[in-house]
Design a protein around this motif. Structure first.
Motif, PDB file in Angstrom:
ATOM      1  N   LYS A  34       0.862  -1.184   0.000  1.00 20.47           N
ATOM      2  CA  LYS A  34       0.000   0.000   0.000  1.00 20.47           C
ATOM      3  C   LYS A  34       0.899   1.235   0.000  1.00 20.47           C
ATOM      4  CE  LYS A  34      -1.992  -1.769   3.519  1.00 20.47           C
ATOM      5  NZ  LYS A  34      -2.715  -1.954   4.755  1.00 20.47           N
ATOM      6  N   VAL A  35       0.619   2.154  -0.920  1.00 22.02           N
ATOM      7  CA  VAL A  35       1.490   3.298  -1.172  1.00 22.02           C
ATOM      8  C   VAL A  35       0.728   4.601  -0.984  1.00 22.02           C
ATOM      9  CG1 VAL A  35       2.871   4.431  -2.958  1.00 22.02           C
ATOM     10  CG2 VAL A  35       2.858   1.955  -2.803  1.00 22.02           C
ATOM     11  N   PHE A  36       1.414   5.592  -0.418  1.00 25.09           N
ATOM     12  CA  PHE A  36       0.859   6.940  -0.298  1.00 25.09           C
ATOM     13  C   PHE A  36       1.844   7.909  -0.939  1.00 25.09           C
ATOM     14  CE2 PHE A  36       0.346  11.009   1.927  1.00 25.09           C
ATOM     15  CZ  PHE A  36      -0.996  11.241   1.708  1.00 25.09           C
ATOM     16  N   VAL A  37       1.342   8.814  -1.748  1.00 28.15           N
ATOM     17  CA  VAL A  37       2.181   9.825  -2.394  1.00 28.15           C
ATOM     18  C   VAL A  37       2.187  11.077  -1.522  1.00 28.15           C
ATOM     19  CG1 VAL A  37       2.555  11.198  -4.475  1.00 28.15           C
ATOM     20  CG2 VAL A  37       1.583   8.904  -4.668  1.00 28.15           C
ATOM     21  N   VAL A  38       3.371  11.429  -1.011  1.00 31.85           N
ATOM     22  CA  VAL A  38       3.516  12.583  -0.130  1.00 31.85           C
ATOM     23  C   VAL A  38       3.706  13.855  -0.949  1.00 31.85           C
ATOM     24  CG1 VAL A  38       4.395  11.248   1.828  1.00 31.85           C
ATOM     25  CG2 VAL A  38       5.992  12.167   0.147  1.00 31.85           C
ATOM     26  N   GLN A  43       9.609  13.895   2.887  1.00 32.77           N
ATOM     27  CA  GLN A  43       8.651  13.106   3.659  1.00 32.77           C
ATOM     28  C   GLN A  43       8.603  11.650   3.192  1.00 32.77           C
ATOM     29  OE1 GLN A  43       5.154  15.366   2.669  1.00 32.77           O
ATOM     30  NE2 GLN A  43       5.223  16.523   4.595  1.00 32.77           N
ATOM     31  N   ALA A  44       9.228  11.354   2.080  1.00 37.35           N
ATOM     32  CA  ALA A  44       9.096  10.044   1.429  1.00 37.35           C
ATOM     33  C   ALA A  44      10.100   9.031   1.964  1.00 37.35           C
ATOM     34  CB  ALA A  44       9.286  10.196  -0.070  1.00 37.35           C
ATOM     35  N   ASP A  45       9.693   7.763   1.914  1.00 40.09           N
ATOM     36  CA  ASP A  45      10.615   6.657   2.162  1.00 40.09           C
ATOM     37  C   ASP A  45      11.408   6.360   0.893  1.00 40.09           C
ATOM     38  OD1 ASP A  45       9.576   6.149   4.787  1.00 40.09           O
ATOM     39  OD2 ASP A  45       7.901   5.068   3.862  1.00 40.09           O
ATOM     40  N   LEU A  46      10.750   6.565  -0.249  1.00 35.06           N
ATOM     41  CA  LEU A  46      11.359   6.286  -1.547  1.00 35.06           C
ATOM     42  C   LEU A  46      11.019   7.395  -2.529  1.00 35.06           C
ATOM     43  CD1 LEU A  46      12.760   4.340  -3.578  1.00 35.06           C
ATOM     44  CD2 LEU A  46      10.528   3.263  -3.908  1.00 35.06           C
ATOM     45  N   LYS A  47      12.055   7.902  -3.191  1.00 34.38           N
ATOM     46  CA  LYS A  47      11.847   8.873  -4.268  1.00 34.38           C
ATOM     47  C   LYS A  47      11.812   8.081  -5.569  1.00 34.38           C
ATOM     48  CE  LYS A  47      15.418  11.148  -2.891  1.00 34.38           C
ATOM     49  NZ  LYS A  47      16.543  12.092  -2.865  1.00 34.38           N
ATOM     50  N   ALA A  86      -0.621   3.585   4.715  1.00 31.32           N
ATOM     51  CA  ALA A  86       0.398   3.144   3.762  1.00 31.32           C
ATOM     52  C   ALA A  86       1.500   2.319   4.404  1.00 31.32           C
ATOM     53  CB  ALA A  86       1.017   4.359   3.096  1.00 31.32           C
ATOM     54  N   ASP A  87       2.000   1.371   3.617  1.00 31.90           N
ATOM     55  CA  ASP A  87       3.216   0.646   3.978  1.00 31.90           C
ATOM     56  C   ASP A  87       4.441   1.447   3.549  1.00 31.90           C
ATOM     57  OD1 ASP A  87       1.694  -1.633   4.772  1.00 31.90           O
ATOM     58  OD2 ASP A  87       1.600  -2.287   2.681  1.00 31.90           O
ATOM     59  N   LEU A  88       4.283   2.202   2.473  1.00 29.06           N
ATOM     60  CA  LEU A  88       5.397   2.922   1.867  1.00 29.06           C
ATOM     61  C   LEU A  88       4.946   4.301   1.424  1.00 29.06           C
ATOM     62  CD1 LEU A  88       8.338   2.591   0.733  1.00 29.06           C
ATOM     63  CD2 LEU A  88       7.288   1.803  -1.387  1.00 29.06           C
ATOM     64  N   LYS A  89       5.746   5.321   1.764  1.00 27.88           N
ATOM     65  CA  LYS A  89       5.476   6.689   1.321  1.00 27.88           C
ATOM     66  C   LYS A  89       6.454   7.024   0.193  1.00 27.88           C
ATOM     67  CE  LYS A  89       6.099   8.027   5.474  1.00 27.88           C
ATOM     68  NZ  LYS A  89       6.363   8.814   6.671  1.00 27.88           N
ATOM     69  N   ILE A  90       5.894   7.525  -0.915  1.00 29.91           N
ATOM     70  CA  ILE A  90       6.731   7.837  -2.072  1.00 29.91           C
ATOM     71  C   ILE A  90       6.524   9.281  -2.523  1.00 29.91           C
ATOM     72  CG2 ILE A  90       6.729   5.437  -2.865  1.00 29.91           C
ATOM     73  CD1 ILE A  90       4.822   6.413  -5.148  1.00 29.91           C
ATOM     74  N   TYR A  95      13.449  13.797 -12.339  1.00 29.57           N
ATOM     75  CA  TYR A  95      14.652  13.334 -13.023  1.00 29.57           C
ATOM     76  C   TYR A  95      15.089  11.976 -12.485  1.00 29.57           C
ATOM     77  CZ  TYR A  95      14.687  18.190 -14.419  1.00 29.57           C
ATOM     78  OH  TYR A  95      14.330  19.413 -14.913  1.00 29.57           O
ATOM     79  N   LYS A  96      15.582  11.141 -13.379  1.00 34.69           N
ATOM     80  CA  LYS A  96      15.986   9.778 -13.054  1.00 34.69           C
ATOM     81  C   LYS A  96      17.058   9.721 -11.969  1.00 34.69           C
ATOM     82  CE  LYS A  96      17.524   5.631 -15.493  1.00 34.69           C
ATOM     83  NZ  LYS A  96      17.858   5.083 -16.810  1.00 34.69           N
ATOM     84  N   ASN A  97      18.024  10.631 -12.026  1.00 42.56           N
ATOM     85  CA  ASN A  97      19.130  10.595 -11.071  1.00 42.56           C
ATOM     86  C   ASN A  97      18.720  11.014  -9.658  1.00 42.56           C
ATOM     87  OD1 ASN A  97      18.815  13.318 -11.622  1.00 42.56           O
ATOM     88  ND2 ASN A  97      21.003  13.731 -11.738  1.00 42.56           N
ATOM     89  N   GLN A  98      17.506  11.497  -9.459  1.00 45.81           N
ATOM     90  CA  GLN A  98      17.026  11.879  -8.136  1.00 45.81           C
ATOM     91  C   GLN A  98      16.355  10.719  -7.409  1.00 45.81           C
ATOM     92  OE1 GLN A  98      14.434  15.042  -9.464  1.00 45.81           O
ATOM     93  NE2 GLN A  98      15.879  16.608  -8.776  1.00 45.81           N
ATOM     94  N   ALA A  99      16.060   9.639  -8.114  1.00 41.46           N
ATOM     95  CA  ALA A  99      15.363   8.499  -7.520  1.00 41.46           C
ATOM     96  C   ALA A  99      16.269   7.766  -6.546  1.00 41.46           C
ATOM     97  CB  ALA A  99      14.896   7.546  -8.616  1.00 41.46           C
ATOM     98  N   GLY A 100      15.638   7.180  -5.516  1.00 47.38           N
ATOM     99  CA  GLY A 100      16.402   6.379  -4.562  1.00 47.38           C
ATOM    100  C   GLY A 100      15.717   6.311  -3.212  1.00 47.38           C
ATOM    101  N   TRP A 101      16.260   5.451  -2.371  1.00 48.94           N
ATOM    102  CA  TRP A 101      15.698   5.227  -1.041  1.00 48.94           C
ATOM    103  C   TRP A 101      16.172   6.283  -0.062  1.00 48.94           C
ATOM    104  CZ3 TRP A 101      11.939   1.933   0.127  1.00 48.94           C
ATOM    105  CH2 TRP A 101      11.636   0.938  -0.798  1.00 48.94           C
ATOM    106  N   ARG A 102      15.253   6.760   0.753  1.00 47.70           N
ATOM    107  CA  ARG A 102      15.572   7.646   1.870  1.00 47.70           C
ATOM    108  C   ARG A 102      15.490   6.865   3.173  1.00 47.70           C
ATOM    109  NH1 ARG A 102      12.995  11.706   3.482  1.00 47.70           N
ATOM    110  NH2 ARG A 102      14.857  12.834   4.052  1.00 47.70           N
ATOM    111  N   ASN A 103      14.686   5.798   3.188  1.00 48.96           N
ATOM    112  CA  ASN A 103      14.497   4.978   4.386  1.00 48.96           C
ATOM    113  C   ASN A 103      14.777   3.521   4.013  1.00 48.96           C
ATOM    114  OD1 ASN A 103      13.662   3.631   6.652  1.00 48.96           O
ATOM    115  ND2 ASN A 103      11.662   4.608   6.786  1.00 48.96           N
ATOM    116  N   ASN A 104      15.992   3.088   4.259  1.00 48.24           N
ATOM    117  CA  ASN A 104      16.401   1.739   3.844  1.00 48.24           C
ATOM    118  C   ASN A 104      15.669   0.628   4.580  1.00 48.24           C
ATOM    119  OD1 ASN A 104      18.233   2.374   1.808  1.00 48.24           O
ATOM    120  ND2 ASN A 104      19.846   2.794   3.271  1.00 48.24           N
TER     121      ASN A 104
END
Length: 111
Positions: A34-38, A43-47, A86-90, A95-104
């Motif tokens: 379950k995903v929530f868009v912040v 605020q995100a776990d994953l960008k 949500a299980d995960l906040k995104i 831009y592609k190079n900005q994507a990545g995990w903030r909360n491992n």
């Protein structure tokens, strides 16, 4: 030493094998995650960056490809209305190079 190198090799291969091809389902009980868009990236776990082709969604790095059919996806997601559901906040990046995990600690959700 050989065992260590062999183990390292298999870990690297496993990391590459995980693709993030997703399908957005209509009902919460159909979803793996379950995903929530912040509203803000901090605020995100994953960008996340949405890629145009499935072969660009390699690894667990926030590069998502949304499939047309559920059987083509590695993971099904449901977008919830409230953050506490949500299980995960995104956050979707431009831009592609900005994507990545903030909360491992949430990384295992997409394996």
């Amino acid at each position: 030493m050989k065992r260590f190198l062999l183990l390292l090799f298999f870990i690297c291969i496993a990391e590459l094998a995980v693709a993030q091809k997703l399908f957005s389902v209509d009902y919460e009980n159909q979803a793996d995650v379950k995903v929530f868009v912040v509203d803000y990236a901090n605020q995100a776990d994953l960008k996340v960056f949405k890629v145009d082709y499935s072969n660009q969604a390699q690894g667990n790095k926030g590069l998502w490809f949304f499939t047309e059919y559920s059987n083509q996806a590695d993971t099904t997601v449901f977008f919830v209305e409230y953050q506490n559901q949500a299980d995960l906040k995104i956050f979707f990046m431009d831009y592609k190079n900005q994507a990545g995990w903030r909360n491992n600690s949430k990384k295992q959700l997409l394996y």
